[in-house]
Design a protein around this motif. Structure first.
Motif, PDB file in Angstrom:
ATOM      1  N   PRO A 168     -41.118   6.427  -9.036  1.00 11.47           N
ATOM      2  CA  PRO A 168     -40.861   7.262 -10.219  1.00 11.47           C
ATOM      3  C   PRO A 168     -41.935   7.021 -11.288  1.00 11.47           C
ATOM      4  O   PRO A 168     -42.298   5.876 -11.571  1.00 11.47           O
ATOM      5  CB  PRO A 168     -39.480   6.790 -10.698  1.00 11.47           C
ATOM      6  CG  PRO A 168     -38.837   6.211  -9.479  1.00 11.47           C
ATOM      7  CD  PRO A 168     -39.950   5.577  -8.699  1.00 11.47           C
ATOM      8  N   LYS A 169     -42.437   8.103 -11.833  1.00  7.51           N
ATOM      9  CA  LYS A 169     -43.432   8.053 -12.911  1.00  7.51           C
ATOM     10  C   LYS A 169     -44.762   7.446 -12.482  1.00  7.51           C
ATOM     11  O   LYS A 169     -45.608   7.139 -13.325  1.00  7.51           O
ATOM     12  CB  LYS A 169     -42.882   7.287 -14.125  1.00  7.51           C
ATOM     13  CG  LYS A 169     -41.587   7.856 -14.685  1.00  7.51           C
ATOM     14  CD  LYS A 169     -41.749   9.289 -15.132  1.00  7.51           C
ATOM     15  CE  LYS A 169     -40.465   9.861 -15.699  1.00  7.51           C
ATOM     16  NZ  LYS A 169     -40.618  11.279 -16.111  1.00  7.51           N
ATOM     17  N   GLU A 170     -44.986   7.282 -11.192  1.00  2.00           N
ATOM     18  CA  GLU A 170     -46.245   6.727 -10.702  1.00  2.00           C
ATOM     19  C   GLU A 170     -47.384   7.731 -10.899  1.00  2.00           C
ATOM     20  O   GLU A 170     -47.236   8.913 -10.613  1.00  2.00           O
ATOM     21  CB  GLU A 170     -46.114   6.383  -9.224  1.00  2.00           C
ATOM     22  CG  GLU A 170     -47.335   5.700  -8.627  1.00  2.00           C
ATOM     23  CD  GLU A 170     -47.079   5.260  -7.200  1.00  2.00           C
ATOM     24  OE1 GLU A 170     -47.510   4.155  -6.838  1.00  2.00           O
ATOM     25  OE2 GLU A 170     -46.424   6.013  -6.440  1.00  2.00           O
ATOM     26  N   THR A 171     -48.506   7.251 -11.399  1.00  2.00           N
ATOM     27  CA  THR A 171     -49.656   8.121 -11.586  1.00  2.00           C
ATOM     28  C   THR A 171     -50.405   8.282 -10.265  1.00  2.00           C
ATOM     29  O   THR A 171     -50.227   7.514  -9.316  1.00  2.00           O
ATOM     30  CB  THR A 171     -50.624   7.552 -12.630  1.00  2.00           C
ATOM     31  OG1 THR A 171     -51.202   6.332 -12.117  1.00  2.00           O
ATOM     32  CG2 THR A 171     -49.921   7.283 -13.943  1.00  2.00           C
ATOM     33  N   CYS A 172     -51.273   9.288 -10.233  1.00  2.00           N
ATOM     34  CA  CYS A 172     -52.088   9.514  -9.045  1.00  2.00           C
ATOM     35  C   CYS A 172     -52.974   8.301  -8.755  1.00  2.00           C
ATOM     36  O   CYS A 172     -53.165   7.931  -7.596  1.00  2.00           O
ATOM     37  CB  CYS A 172     -52.935  10.758  -9.241  1.00  2.00           C
ATOM     38  SG  CYS A 172     -53.911  11.228  -7.806  1.00  2.00           S
ATOM     39  N   LYS A 173     -53.490   7.690  -9.806  1.00  2.00           N
ATOM     40  CA  LYS A 173     -54.339   6.514  -9.613  1.00  2.00           C
ATOM     41  C   LYS A 173     -53.572   5.392  -8.935  1.00  2.00           C
ATOM     42  O   LYS A 173     -54.085   4.741  -8.007  1.00  2.00           O
ATOM     43  CB  LYS A 173     -54.880   6.032 -10.963  1.00  2.00           C
ATOM     44  CG  LYS A 173     -55.791   4.823 -10.860  1.00  2.00           C
ATOM     45  CD  LYS A 173     -56.346   4.434 -12.209  1.00  2.00           C
ATOM     46  CE  LYS A 173     -57.291   3.246 -12.092  1.00  2.00           C
ATOM     47  NZ  LYS A 173     -57.867   2.863 -13.408  1.00  2.00           N
ATOM     48  N   GLU A 174     -52.342   5.171  -9.354  1.00  2.00           N
ATOM     49  CA  GLU A 174     -51.538   4.097  -8.762  1.00  2.00           C
ATOM     50  C   GLU A 174     -51.188   4.395  -7.312  1.00  2.00           C
ATOM     51  O   GLU A 174     -51.280   3.522  -6.443  1.00  2.00           O
ATOM     52  CB  GLU A 174     -50.274   3.895  -9.599  1.00  2.00           C
ATOM     53  CG  GLU A 174     -50.549   3.347 -10.996  1.00  2.00           C
ATOM     54  CD  GLU A 174     -49.375   3.506 -11.942  1.00  2.00           C
ATOM     55  OE1 GLU A 174     -49.362   2.815 -12.983  1.00  2.00           O
ATOM     56  OE2 GLU A 174     -48.461   4.325 -11.651  1.00  2.00           O
ATOM     57  N   LEU A 175     -50.789   5.627  -7.040  1.00  2.00           N
ATOM     58  CA  LEU A 175     -50.455   6.001  -5.667  1.00  2.00           C
ATOM     59  C   LEU A 175     -51.694   5.967  -4.784  1.00  2.00           C
ATOM     60  O   LEU A 175     -51.635   5.508  -3.630  1.00  2.00           O
ATOM     61  CB  LEU A 175     -49.831   7.398  -5.656  1.00  2.00           C
ATOM     62  CG  LEU A 175     -49.439   7.949  -4.283  1.00  2.00           C
ATOM     63  CD1 LEU A 175     -48.437   7.037  -3.591  1.00  2.00           C
ATOM     64  CD2 LEU A 175     -48.875   9.360  -4.412  1.00  2.00           C
ATOM     65  N   HIS A 176     -52.802   6.427  -5.315  1.00  2.00           N
ATOM     66  CA  HIS A 176     -54.064   6.408  -4.570  1.00  2.00           C
ATOM     67  C   HIS A 176     -54.410   4.986  -4.138  1.00  2.00           C
ATOM     68  O   HIS A 176     -54.862   4.760  -2.996  1.00  2.00           O
ATOM     69  CB  HIS A 176     -55.178   6.985  -5.448  1.00  2.00           C
ATOM     70  CG  HIS A 176     -56.501   7.104  -4.767  1.00  2.00           C
ATOM     71  ND1 HIS A 176     -57.410   6.085  -4.742  1.00  2.00           N
ATOM     72  CD2 HIS A 176     -57.067   8.139  -4.074  1.00  2.00           C
ATOM     73  CE1 HIS A 176     -58.488   6.467  -4.082  1.00  2.00           C
ATOM     74  NE2 HIS A 176     -58.301   7.704  -3.672  1.00  2.00           N
ATOM     75  N   ARG A 198     -45.056  16.156 -12.899  1.00  2.00           N
ATOM     76  CA  ARG A 198     -45.859  15.926 -11.695  1.00  2.00           C
ATOM     77  C   ARG A 198     -47.311  16.366 -11.913  1.00  2.00           C
ATOM     78  O   ARG A 198     -48.240  15.689 -11.462  1.00  2.00           O
ATOM     79  CB  ARG A 198     -45.251  16.659 -10.505  1.00  2.00           C
ATOM     80  CG  ARG A 198     -43.939  16.042 -10.015  1.00  2.00           C
ATOM     81  CD  ARG A 198     -43.592  16.510  -8.615  1.00  2.00           C
ATOM     82  NE  ARG A 198     -43.429  17.957  -8.533  1.00  2.00           N
ATOM     83  CZ  ARG A 198     -42.276  18.592  -8.709  1.00  2.00           C
ATOM     84  NH1 ARG A 198     -41.183  17.905  -9.014  1.00  2.00           N
ATOM     85  NH2 ARG A 198     -42.209  19.906  -8.588  1.00  2.00           N
ATOM     86  N   LEU A 199     -47.506  17.482 -12.591  1.00  2.00           N
ATOM     87  CA  LEU A 199     -48.868  17.945 -12.858  1.00  2.00           C
ATOM     88  C   LEU A 199     -49.639  16.946 -13.708  1.00  2.00           C
ATOM     89  O   LEU A 199     -50.795  16.624 -13.432  1.00  2.00           O
ATOM     90  CB  LEU A 199     -48.832  19.303 -13.557  1.00  2.00           C
ATOM     91  CG  LEU A 199     -48.637  20.530 -12.677  1.00  2.00           C
ATOM     92  CD1 LEU A 199     -48.384  21.759 -13.530  1.00  2.00           C
ATOM     93  CD2 LEU A 199     -49.858  20.752 -11.775  1.00  2.00           C
ATOM     94  N   ILE A 200     -48.995  16.462 -14.740  1.00  2.00           N
ATOM     95  CA  ILE A 200     -49.663  15.508 -15.630  1.00  2.00           C
ATOM     96  C   ILE A 200     -50.028  14.232 -14.880  1.00  2.00           C
ATOM     97  O   ILE A 200     -51.132  13.698 -15.020  1.00  2.00           O
ATOM     98  CB  ILE A 200     -48.758  15.194 -16.845  1.00  2.00           C
ATOM     99  CG1 ILE A 200     -48.624  16.449 -17.722  1.00  2.00           C
ATOM    100  CG2 ILE A 200     -49.323  14.029 -17.655  1.00  2.00           C
ATOM    101  CD1 ILE A 200     -47.597  16.326 -18.816  1.00  2.00           C
ATOM    102  N   ARG A 201     -49.100  13.736 -14.066  1.00  2.00           N
ATOM    103  CA  ARG A 201     -49.364  12.496 -13.327  1.00  2.00           C
ATOM    104  C   ARG A 201     -50.411  12.670 -12.230  1.00  2.00           C
ATOM    105  O   ARG A 201     -51.085  11.713 -11.843  1.00  2.00           O
ATOM    106  CB  ARG A 201     -48.063  11.960 -12.734  1.00  2.00           C
ATOM    107  CG  ARG A 201     -47.114  11.386 -13.775  1.00  2.00           C
ATOM    108  CD  ARG A 201     -45.927  10.680 -13.165  1.00  2.00           C
ATOM    109  NE  ARG A 201     -44.970  11.598 -12.547  1.00  2.00           N
ATOM    110  CZ  ARG A 201     -44.717  11.661 -11.236  1.00  2.00           C
ATOM    111  NH1 ARG A 201     -45.378  10.857 -10.398  1.00  2.00           N
ATOM    112  NH2 ARG A 201     -43.825  12.506 -10.757  1.00  2.00           N
ATOM    113  N   ALA A 202     -50.537  13.904 -11.703  1.00  2.00           N
ATOM    114  CA  ALA A 202     -51.486  14.143 -10.614  1.00  2.00           C
ATOM    115  C   ALA A 202     -52.932  14.180 -11.074  1.00  2.00           C
ATOM    116  O   ALA A 202     -53.848  13.937 -10.289  1.00  2.00           O
ATOM    117  CB  ALA A 202     -51.138  15.452  -9.903  1.00  2.00           C
ATOM    118  N   PHE A 203     -53.150  14.471 -12.369  1.00  2.00           N
ATOM    119  CA  PHE A 203     -54.514  14.601 -12.890  1.00  2.00           C
ATOM    120  C   PHE A 203     -54.833  13.445 -13.838  1.00  2.00           C
ATOM    121  O   PHE A 203     -55.129  13.648 -15.009  1.00  2.00           O
ATOM    122  CB  PHE A 203     -54.672  15.934 -13.618  1.00  2.00           C
ATOM    123  CG  PHE A 203     -54.653  17.134 -12.711  1.00  2.00           C
ATOM    124  CD1 PHE A 203     -55.830  17.649 -12.196  1.00  2.00           C
ATOM    125  CD2 PHE A 203     -53.459  17.738 -12.366  1.00  2.00           C
ATOM    126  CE1 PHE A 203     -55.825  18.762 -11.360  1.00  2.00           C
ATOM    127  CE2 PHE A 203     -53.438  18.851 -11.540  1.00  2.00           C
ATOM    128  CZ  PHE A 203     -54.624  19.355 -11.027  1.00  2.00           C
TER     129      PHE A 203
END
Length: 218
Positions: free
Chosen positions: A133-141, A202-207
């Protein structure tokens, strides 16, 4: 996956494998071969084109090399594998990690056999990386990258006795490079206020980091 160990012995370990690398994961793999004293048939990188270079092994591994193999190229080898930062069949094509956040689909890493069609080959190794939850793209990457490293290590430990892949089930998702740019710039006039709160989030966290940064808003 369980931790695996490469065979030990004096001198370098000879591996009949041609590897085409790209990006920082390719650099990590190159460093790994030096530390583990692995002697491969050949390691190549961009801007060389695998489609115009004669093979140096019966086996080929692609690591973040974006070149699309032509059918005659695939047929030069006994087996060709590709490491992909997506949980296939989801995330075929470009930028699977941010798309997993945008579309709320599974994330992970997959090593698959290369066949005609982008990222459609049978799955050999795969690891799902659950999104937080609330994970950013950088963290998931970063967590997907660790899964890729684990898959690569297990691949090296198993080679040349690599399992036969299992056919992908379901259509999954596929995206081209241009689609990501269309989303990044598509809300420049309208903003995202008309979207559901979960979609906005989701959009904000993906970019959130390069090269996936810069969601353009009014």
């Amino acid at each position: 996956m369980r931790p695996r160990f490469l065979p030990t012995g004096r001198g370098s370990l000879q591996i009949d494998l041609e590897v085409w690398i790209g990006g920082d994961l390719g650099a990590w793999f190159l460093d790994l071969t030096h530390k583990q004293k692995l002697s491969l048939a050949r390691i190549r990188a961009l801007p060389e084109d695998i489609n115009v270079v004669a093979p140096s092994s019966d086996y080929c591994l692609l690591i973040h090399n974006p070149t699309v193999l032509k059918q005659p190229t695939i047929e030069r080898y006994k087996r060709v594998w590709n490491l992909h930062p997506g949980f296939l069949p989801y995330g075929r094509g470009f930028y699977p990690v941010p798309w997993a956040i945008i579309e709320d689909t599974p994330a992970g890493a997959t090593l698959h056999e290369v066949v005609r069609g982008i990222d459609r080959g049978p799955i050999v190794y795969q690891r799902e990386v659950g999104k937080l939850p609330k994970e950013t793209c950088k963290e998931l990457h970063g967590r997907v990258r660790e899964a890729e490293k684990e898959i690569l290590w297990n691949f090296l430990c198993d080679h040349p006795n690599i399992p036969i892949g299992i056919a992908q089930i379901g259509e999954g998702t596929h995206h081209y490079r241009r689609e990501f740019e269309e989303v990044r710039t598509g809300f420049k006039k309208t903003g995202i206020g008309h979207l559901e709160p979960a979609q906005q989030d989701r959009l904000i966290r993906a970019f959130t980091f390069q090269p996936f940064a810069g969601l353009e808003l009014p």
